[in-house]
Design an enzyme around this catalytic site. Structure first.
Site, PDB file in Angstrom:
ATOM      1  CG  ASP A  49      -2.032   0.975   0.963  1.00  0.00           C
ATOM      2  OD1 ASP A  49      -1.993   1.790   0.036  1.00  0.00           O
ATOM      3  OD2 ASP A  49      -3.159   0.851   1.768  1.00  0.00           O
TER       4      ASP A  49
HETATM    5  C1  BGC Z   1      -5.010   3.439  -0.079  1.00  0.00           C
HETATM    6  C2  BGC Z   1      -5.064   2.245  -1.380  1.00  0.00           C
HETATM    7  C3  BGC Z   1      -4.802   3.143  -2.528  1.00  0.00           C
HETATM    8  C4  BGC Z   1      -3.590   3.883  -2.309  1.00  0.00           C
HETATM    9  C5  BGC Z   1      -3.361   4.668  -3.517  1.00  0.00           C
HETATM   10  C6  BGC Z   1      -3.613   4.282  -0.013  1.00  0.00           C
HETATM   11  O1  BGC Z   1      -3.970   5.213   0.949  1.00  0.00           O
HETATM   12  O2  BGC Z   1      -5.072   2.695   1.123  1.00  0.00           O
HETATM   13  O3  BGC Z   1      -6.443   1.885  -0.933  1.00  0.00           O
HETATM   14  O4  BGC Z   1      -5.027   2.588  -3.545  1.00  0.00           O
HETATM   15  O5  BGC Z   1      -3.556   4.869  -1.260  1.00  0.00           O
HETATM   16  O6  BGC Z   1      -4.111   5.960  -3.641  1.00  0.00           O
END
Ligand code: BGC
Length: 782
Positions: A220
């Site tokens: 993530d």
């Molecule tokens: C989130 C993800 C997301 C990523 C990119 C993170 O803060 O938890 O679900 O895909 O950001 O935006």
């Protein structure tokens, strides 16, 4: 899963392989000799593209809405449409679906997730993945695993015992791997003490060795915490870039013998293979809005299939189009299409409720009644932004809103380490005490009419902007109607955590007659439609709710409207359950979730009976938060979230503990009535069963219902706690007065438990139950 030849190559220079192991920016992998950059994009309720300000996108129903359809075939079409949207944004990987479970109704991202139930989640998410990947766009399913709430999400350890993990939280991921998902995103959180992004048990032993996953494991965003440990465990790519834990640090770890060439090459090969599968080309980087008619029609249909008619006293709905309608509620006119955080897109031509009802000839009048903004909305006016960077570049831009969120350099000619000076004015439309709000990532200063209003010199974190920003600071300023208010923001150049943001909000004093005007309007109309709910600030990434009560004065508003109009219909526009203290006072209640861009058209059509709302609850609606499964265990001590409710997630908890829900899992009404009869069960050779039933439409209108099957347990095994598990469903359309026979296949797994390190069917009887909700079931024995 691999349907293409092995592309691993020893000829790729090691430096290129290392470069592949981390993003180069927020959304792209490195370009190397055997792969152009791969582009990723959020997900799950649309495909945003590389920026928040870029071309608009089709806005899809949120995860709970997809769960509520109980309709994998329809969701597969959703997946296909998302795949086409991804092509429109030249994206190769869609960061979706989100398949964490609703452990508590206050989870901030529940709206992105599909259900409290692992089986329903897996059925819906498999269809989503199949659809997206049929367009040669890879899904990156997330967040693996135990990222079920947002409290301290970047550090919390979800402490979950193995059986509970296997049967509940891992299950949708296991199914997705079996269905061929191409990529998987690790959760921010720790699992039983170890960060998911470096857990050898999770990534190496379970995901790769046991399930045979050979796709790409991606962190993530900023969820990588080590160099050698994460790569050894099987984390292929650190996102976003520029890297913090890889690059030179990988080379050093290699020299120190902490990792091998093989670790690097295998991860790099998997990334190249993903790009090859998604047919990445050098040239395709355009981002456009598709304005696709087929997608719009699908969004309309899916929204109606997700709406859950919870209560409909005396067939209040549908209403006749010659009725006058008082439409009431803070966002009733437009509706709220989506929840907040990374799932948001900039929606293409949203359809609002007022417009849609008027287009269908209804005499409708909207009153706001109250507001539910959690923060002060960004000020609107005419502003100049001067961006500058360390190299002396300066670029000027003009904007109409003082809300800024950057995940990459703000404009060509300016480096990603940049500053901004913003100035301009807005003209107050009323005199009085205006409320100003200010929040930012990093240092920032706001000057209003020459006086410093806020000076965030000690940058705070942990609140706004995914947890990277400050809390909102507020102050009131006296303004005069028509006299321009000058605003200046100073946002100096600074190091940043991959995100920069500043919002200066200004809210006019609330008129005293907001509430009384709404109630008076309700009193004059034939029907009062009150739209209540949350919004993208109350249900959003990085923060859980603290309550299931509706924000602001909405409960009071419903009660006041119901007191003057007995034909009151409440529409709940929220991604997760809310409490309904006024339930007994209103005629009808319908849950519409965050249904995406066709909200208005879909609401108008079901209100007027052009279509039937055919969703069912994918999550139990509790009477109060203290009745819910994780209540005694959430949020934990700040470091550990112990999943003390064990297997008793969602409806299993209410059934096992005999707690009366407000509305049970699987509940939902339609515009006709159904009976079930002639139940039959047949044992299959592989240990599964087929359960069949006649579905009789006893009403006078064609209609759809959701037949549900659950598995119980009558034996002696002490650990078989759940009263009943949901095991499958069918959604037939039955003509008025007709009967359709449906068969639901329950595989052997529906009867198995993870006991003593493996899947077994425990000794004892496993009766099957069939019915129209988790609380209206008939037992069917073999
Ligand atoms: C989130 C993800 C997301 C990523 C990119 C993170 O803060 O938890 O679900 O895909 O950001 O935006």
């Amino acid at each position: 899963m691999t349907d293409l030849p092995d592309t691993s190559t020893n000829r790729r220079p090691i430096d290129e392989s290392i470069a592949l192991l981390a993003g180069v920016d927020t959304w792209h992998t490195a370009a190397v000799s055997d792969s152009p950059p791969i582009r990723m994009s959020d997900g799950p309720a649309g495909v945003r593209g590389t920026s928040w300000e870029g071309p608009s996108s089709a806005s899809f129903p949120c995860g709970t809405a997809l769960g509520a359809t109980f309709d994998p075939d329809l969701v597969e079409l959703v997946g296909r449409a998302l795949g086409r949207e991804a092509h429109g944004k030249s994206a190769h990987v869609l960061l979706a679906p989100t398949v964490n479970l609703h452990r508590t109704p206050i989870g901030g991202r529940n709206f992105e997730c599909m259900s409290e139930d692992p089986e329903l989640t897996a059925n819906i998410s498999d269809a989503y993945v199949r659809g997206v990947q049929s367009e040669r766009v890879a899904c990156c399913i997330k967040h693996f695993v135990g990222n079920d709430t947002e409290f301290n999400r970047l550090t919390i350890s979800s402490d979950i015992d193995e059986r509970v993990l296997r049967e509940l939280y891992l299950y949708p991921f296991e199914r997705a791997v079996a269905a061929g998902v191409r990529s998987i995103m690790t959760g921010y959180n720790r699992l039983n003490g170890l960060f998911c992004s470096e857990s050898e048990w999770l990534l190496r032993d379970v995901l790769r060795a046991e399930w045979g996953f050979d796709g790409v494991v991606c962190s993530d965003w900023f969820g990588t915490h080590s160099t050698a440990a994460a790569l050894r465990a099987g984390l292929d790519i650190e996102m976003p870039g520029p890297t913090r834990f890889r690059g030179d640090l990988i080379r050093q770890a290699l020299d120190a013998g902490e990792i091998t060439d093989d670790h690097i090459t295998r991860a790099a090969d998997r990334i190249v293979e993903l790009g090859r599968w998604a047919r990445v080309t050098e040239t395709g980087t355009d981002e456009v809005s598709l304005h696709d008619l087929e997608t719009r029609q699908l969004l309309h249909r899916v929204a109606m299939s997700s709406f859950v008619l919870l209560q409909n006293t005396d067939a209040m709905l549908p209403i006749r189009s010659d009725r006058t309608v008082a439409l009431i509620g803070p966002s009733a006119s437009t509706g709220r299409l989506q929840g907040g955080g990374s799932a948001k897109v900039s929606p293409e031509e949203p359809s609002g409720i007022t417009d849609a009802l008027q287009a269908r000839g209804v005499d409708v009048h909207w009153e706001r009644g109250c507001h539910i903004d959690r923060t002060v909305p960004a000020a609107s006016g005419e502003f100049t932004v001067e961006y500058f960077d360390d190299d002396g570049n300066v670029v000027t831009d003009h904007v109409q809103s003082l809300g800024f969120l950057w995940q990459q350099n703000p404009t060509d000619g300016i480096a990603w380490r940049f500053g901004a000076r913003i100035s301009g004015s807005f003209v107050p439309d009323v005199s009085g005490e205006w409320e100003f709000g200010f929040r930012a990532v990093g240092r920032a200063k706001l000057v209003v009419d020459g006086a410093v209003a806020f000076d965030l010199t000690e940058p705070e974190t942990g609140e706004s902007f995914f947890g990277f920003g400050s809390r909102e600071h507020t102050a009131s300023v006296s303004l005069t109607v028509g006299t321009p208010c000058r605003v200046e923001i100073d946002y100096p150049i600074a190091d940043h955590p991959g995100i920069r943001a500043v919002v200066a909000g200004a809210r006019a004093p609330e008129p005293a007659d907001l509430f009384p005007d709404a109630v008076a309007s309700a009193g004059r109309a034939d029907v009062a439609v009150v739209v209540v709910g949350t919004n993208d600030e109350w249900e959003s990434e990085a923060e859980d709710r603290t309550t299931i009560d509706l924000p602001g004065r909405q409960n009071e508003l419903v009660a006041a409207v119901a007191a003057v109009n007995s034909n009151t219909v409440v529409i709940v526009n929220a991604g997760s359950p809310v409490s309904m203290p006024w339930l007994g006072d209103v005629a009808a209640v319908m849950q519409i979730w965050f249904p995406g861009g066709l909200l208005g058209a879909a609401v108008a059509d079901v209100l007027l009976g052009e279509a039937e709302p055919t969703g069912r609850l994918p999550v139990t609606f509790p009477k109060q938060l203290s009745d819910t499964p994780a209540f005694a265990f959430y949020p934990g001590d700040g470091e550990h979230a112990v999943y003390g409710e064990g297997l008793l997630i969602g409806h299993r908890w209410y059934d096992t503990h005999h707690i009366e829900p407000l509305f049970p899992f699987g509940h939902g009404l339609g515009y006709t009535t159904f009976d079930l009869s002639n139940h039959h069960i047949r044992q299959l050779d592989d240990g599964g069963v087929d359960v069949s039933v006649d579905v009789i439409n006893s009403g006078r209108r064609d209609g759809t219902t959701v037949v549900q099957a659950y598995v119980g347990y009558d034996g002696e095994h002490p650990e078989m706690a759940p009263t009943r598990r949901f095991a499958g469903s069918a959604k037939p359309l039955v003509a008025a007065g007709s009967t359709e026979r449906v068969t639901i296949r329950l595989p052997r797994r529906a009867f198995e438990s993870w006991l003593d390190g493996g899947w077994v069917v425990p000794e004892g009887r496993h009766p099957v139950f069939v019915g129209l909700s988790s609380r209206s079931l008939t037992r069917v024995d073999l």
